[in-house]
Scaffold this motif. Structure first.
Motif, PDB file in Angstrom:
ATOM      1  N   SER A 257       0.896  -1.141  -0.049  1.00  0.00           N
ATOM      2  CA  SER A 257       0.055  -0.046   0.020  1.00  0.00           C
ATOM      3  C   SER A 257       0.860   1.261  -0.002  1.00  0.00           C
ATOM      4  O   SER A 257       2.086   1.088   0.517  1.00  0.00           O
ATOM      5  N   TYR A 258       0.546   2.331  -0.287  1.00  0.00           N
ATOM      6  CA  TYR A 258       1.080   3.711  -0.221  1.00  0.00           C
ATOM      7  C   TYR A 258       1.381   4.305   1.101  1.00  0.00           C
ATOM      8  O   TYR A 258       0.459   3.794   1.890  1.00  0.00           O
ATOM      9  N   ILE A 259       2.176   4.983   1.429  1.00  0.00           N
ATOM     10  CA  ILE A 259       2.297   5.511   2.611  1.00  0.00           C
ATOM     11  C   ILE A 259       1.891   6.891   2.691  1.00  0.00           C
ATOM     12  O   ILE A 259       1.776   7.505   3.683  1.00  0.00           O
ATOM     13  N   ALA A 260       1.717   7.350   1.459  1.00  0.00           N
ATOM     14  CA  ALA A 260       1.044   8.980   1.528  1.00  0.00           C
ATOM     15  C   ALA A 260      -0.102   8.934   0.371  1.00  0.00           C
ATOM     16  O   ALA A 260      -0.073   8.162  -0.660  1.00  0.00           O
ATOM     17  N   THR A 266       4.441  10.637  -2.520  1.00  0.00           N
ATOM     18  CA  THR A 266       5.172  10.646  -0.972  1.00  0.00           C
ATOM     19  C   THR A 266       5.785  12.027  -0.784  1.00  0.00           C
ATOM     20  O   THR A 266       6.686  12.295  -0.372  1.00  0.00           O
ATOM     21  N   THR A 317       1.397   4.944   7.352  1.00  0.00           N
ATOM     22  CA  THR A 317       1.240   6.255   6.747  1.00  0.00           C
ATOM     23  C   THR A 317       2.003   7.497   7.500  1.00  0.00           C
ATOM     24  O   THR A 317       2.368   7.327   8.560  1.00  0.00           O
ATOM     25  N   GLU A 319       2.512  11.633   7.802  1.00  0.00           N
ATOM     26  CA  GLU A 319       1.598  13.085   7.880  1.00  0.00           C
ATOM     27  C   GLU A 319       2.345  14.113   7.333  1.00  0.00           C
ATOM     28  O   GLU A 319       3.533  14.253   8.089  1.00  0.00           O
TER      29      GLU A 319
END
Length: 481
Positions: A257-260, A266, A317, A319
Motif C-alpha cells: 500500500s502507499y504511505i502517502a 510521497t 502512513t 503525515e
C-alpha cells in the motif's frame, strides 16, 4: 606594531566567536523540504543516508554533495544530534581513495551503519561505477562511530548483483541487508539477506520479493510487526513509496500500500531512513526521505515526517506538516499553528488571475504567475527569522510509477520577493498531480509589526506554480522571544 597586532588578533577572535555563536543558534523545528543547516550554519549534506543511535545520541550518515564539486564521489559525512533537530557536523566518515572502489570517479551511495559491539562499527553502501555496471556492496570499518572509516572492500553479495541498499539491525542483534538486484530483465527482485554474526558479509537469503522492481529499501520494527518501505524506479521523478509488513522478517509479507496520498508522490520524497523515538509517554516514528534536485544535487532537501504504523491493518502512513517538534524525552510530537494568508485576497498583476480550485484552502488560488505576479500584503512579522510556508499547486508531472515518461517537467521556478526586495531569485517548486496542493517552506525575516509584503512571480518570465496561500509561523530560533 605589537599593540596593533594583538588588537587585530583580539578583534578577529571576537568576530569569529560572535559569528560562530550566531550560526550555532538552536532551532525549534523540523521543517520538511526547507534548507537545513548544521550547528555551524553550513548547509547539511547527508543525502540518501542512514542513522544509528548510541547512548542517547543519533548519528546521521549521508552522501556529501556540495556546490561546484565535480567528483562522482566526494565523501560520506556524519552528523550527531541529541534532539533530532540540531545536528553537529562530525566530519567525513569515509573519504575518497584513489585506486580503490571508493575512488572519486566511482559511485559510493546510500551509506548505512550498524554496531557490532565490542568490535568495529560497520559502514555499508552501494558500490558501483558511473554507468551502474558493477552493482556491488562496499563496506568500511572504524572503532569509532564517527570514524574515520577504513575501506575494506566491495563484494557481489551471494554471487549476485546489488543496487540501492538498506541495512537493518533487529532487537536480537542480527543485521540484515536489503537491496534491489538490478535492472536486467532477469533481475527485478528485492532481497532481504541476513549478515553473518560479525557483519562482515551476507550469509543467507531470508526473503525475496519476486519481480517487485523497487528500490531504496528501509525497515522499521514495532512491537508487533516489521515494515519495509521501498520506492519505484523512476530516476529523479518522484513516485509513490510503498509499504509491506510481516510478523516475522522471513515473511509472509503483506500486499503493498502507499504511505502517502498518491498524488503527492510521497510528498516528493524517496525513502532512506526511519527513526524510532522511545519516549516516556509514547514510542514515535519519523520517516526520512530525500527530495532530490537533479539540476543541483547539492540543493537536494530532506523530507522528515511523523510516521504511523498500524499493527492491526499492517499499513503505515506518514503525515504532512509544514513544520513540527519532537520531544525525544517524552516521544511527543508538537504541531505549531501559523497565520494563513489566502492568495485570492492578494493583488494580482499582469497575466495573473484568481481562479477557483476545489482543493485549495479557500477554493481559489492565484494562477498565471509567469508574466504576472501576486502580492500578499498586511503580513505581521516579529522582526526575527521566521518560517513561511508557500502552499502551491504545480500539476506538470504525469501521474504514475511506471518506468520511462520523457518530457516530464520536474519543477517550476518562481521569484520570491519580501518587502520589495528579491529574497529568492530562483525558487524551485517540484511538481505534483492535478488538484494536490504541496508546501514549500522558506526562512524569511520581516519587519516587526504589520504591513509586510510577499510577492511571487515567474522566474525570468517562466511559469511559476499557482499559489494557494502562505502560512507564517513564529520565530525559528530558541533564543528569540
Amino acid at each position: 606594531m605589537y599593540k596593533l597586532t594583538w588588537a587585530v588578533v583580539l578583534l578577529t577572535l571576537y568576530y569569529t566567536t560572535t559569528i560562530r555563536t550566531t550560526l550555532a543558534r538552536s532551532t525549534r523545528y523540523i521543517v520538511p523540504g526547507a534548507t537545513w543547516r548544521d550547528t555551524d550554519g553550513e548547509i547539511l549534506s547527508a543525502h540518501a543516508g542512514g542513522v544509528v543511535q548510541s547512548n542517547g545520541t543519533w548519528y546521521w550518515f549521508g552522501q556529501n554533495e556540495r556546490a561546484n564539486i565535480t567528483d562522482t564521489f566526494s565523501g560520506i559525512n556524519v552528523y550527531s544530534s541529541d534532539d533530532l533537530t540540531n545536528w553537529r557536523y562530525e566530519g567525513q566518515a569515509l573519504s575518497p581513495l584513489n585506486g580503490t572502489a571508493i575512488a572519486p570517479d566511482l559511485v559510493v551511495e546510500r551509506p548505512k551503519v550498524v554496531y557490532n559491539e565490542p568490535a568495529d562499527t560497520w559502514l555499508w553502501f552501494h558500490s558501483d561505477n558511473s554507468s551502474y555496471g558493477l552493482l556491488k556492496q562496499g563496506f568500511a570499518t572504524s572503532p569509532n562511530v564517527t570514524g574515520p572509516y577504513t575501506f575494506q572492500g566491495a563484494i557481489t553479495p551471494l554471487g549476485g548483483t546489488s543496487q540501492d541498499f538498506g541495512l537493518f539491525k533487529d532487537v536480537d542483534g542480527v543485521a540484515y541487508a536489503m537491496y534491489s538486484n538490478g535492472d536486467a530483465a532477469d533481475a527485478h527482485d528485492d532481497l532481504i539477506v541476513r549478515l553473518d554474526a560479525n557483519f562482515t558479509g551476507p550469509e543467507e537469503l531470508v526473503y525475496t520479493f519476486f519481480d517487485w522492481d523497487l528500490e531504496a529499501p528501509v525497515m522499521l520494527r514495532t512491537e508487533g510487526r516489521y515494515y519495509i518501505v521501498m520506492s519505484h524506479k523512476t530516476g529523479y521523478r518522484y513516485n509513490n513509496v510503498e509499504v509491506y509488513s510481516a510478523e516475522t522478517i522471513g515473511g509472509p509479507w503483506s500486499s503493498g500500500s502507499y504511505i502517502a496520498p498518491a498524488g503527492t508522490r510521497t510528498f516528493n520524497s524517496q525513502s532512506t531512513i526511519f527513526f524510532t523515538i522511545k519516549g516516556s509517554e509514547r514510542t514515535s516514528y519519523i520517516y526520512g526521505g530525500d527530495l532530490w534536485n537533479s539540476e543541483d544535487l547539492w540543493d537536494s532537501r530532506y523530507i522528515w515526517l511523523p510516521a504511523f504504523p498500524n499493527d492491526t491493518t499492517g499499513g503505515l502512513t506518514i503525515e504532512w506538516h509544514d513544520l513540527y517538534t519532537i520531544d525525544v524525552t517524552s516521544g511527543e510530537f508538537g504541531y505549531p499553528e501559523g497565520t494563513r494568508y489566502e492568495a485570492e485576497h492578494g493583488v494580482v498583476s499582469g497575466d495573473a488571475a484568481v481562479v477557483v480550485q476545489p482543493n485549495a484552502s479557500g477554493f481559489k488560488l492565484a494562477t498565471g504567475l509567469g508574466n504576472g505576479s501576486v502580492s500578499i500584503t498586511g503580513i505581521t512579522g516579529t522582526g526575527n527569522p521566521q518560517w513561511v510556508s508557500l502552499h502551491y499547486h504545480n500539476h506538470d508531472a504525469l501521474w504514475g510509477d511506471n518506468r520511462g515518461g520523457n518530457n516530464i517537467t520536474l519543477a517550476r521556478y518562481a521569484t520570491l520577493s519580501v518587502n520589495g526586495l528579491v529574497h529568492t531569485e530562483k525558487l524551485r517548486q517540484p511538481s505534483g498531480s492535478t488538484g494536490f496542493v504541496l508546501t514549500q517552506t522558506v526562512n524569511v525575516t520581516f519587519e516587526r509589526g504589520g504591513g509586510n509584503e510577499i510577492r511571487l512571480e515567474g522566474w525570468n518570465g517562466t511559469l511559476a506554480a499557482d499559489l494557494d496561500a502562505i502560512v507564517v509561523y513564529g520565530d525559528i530560533y530558541e533564543d528569540e522571544n
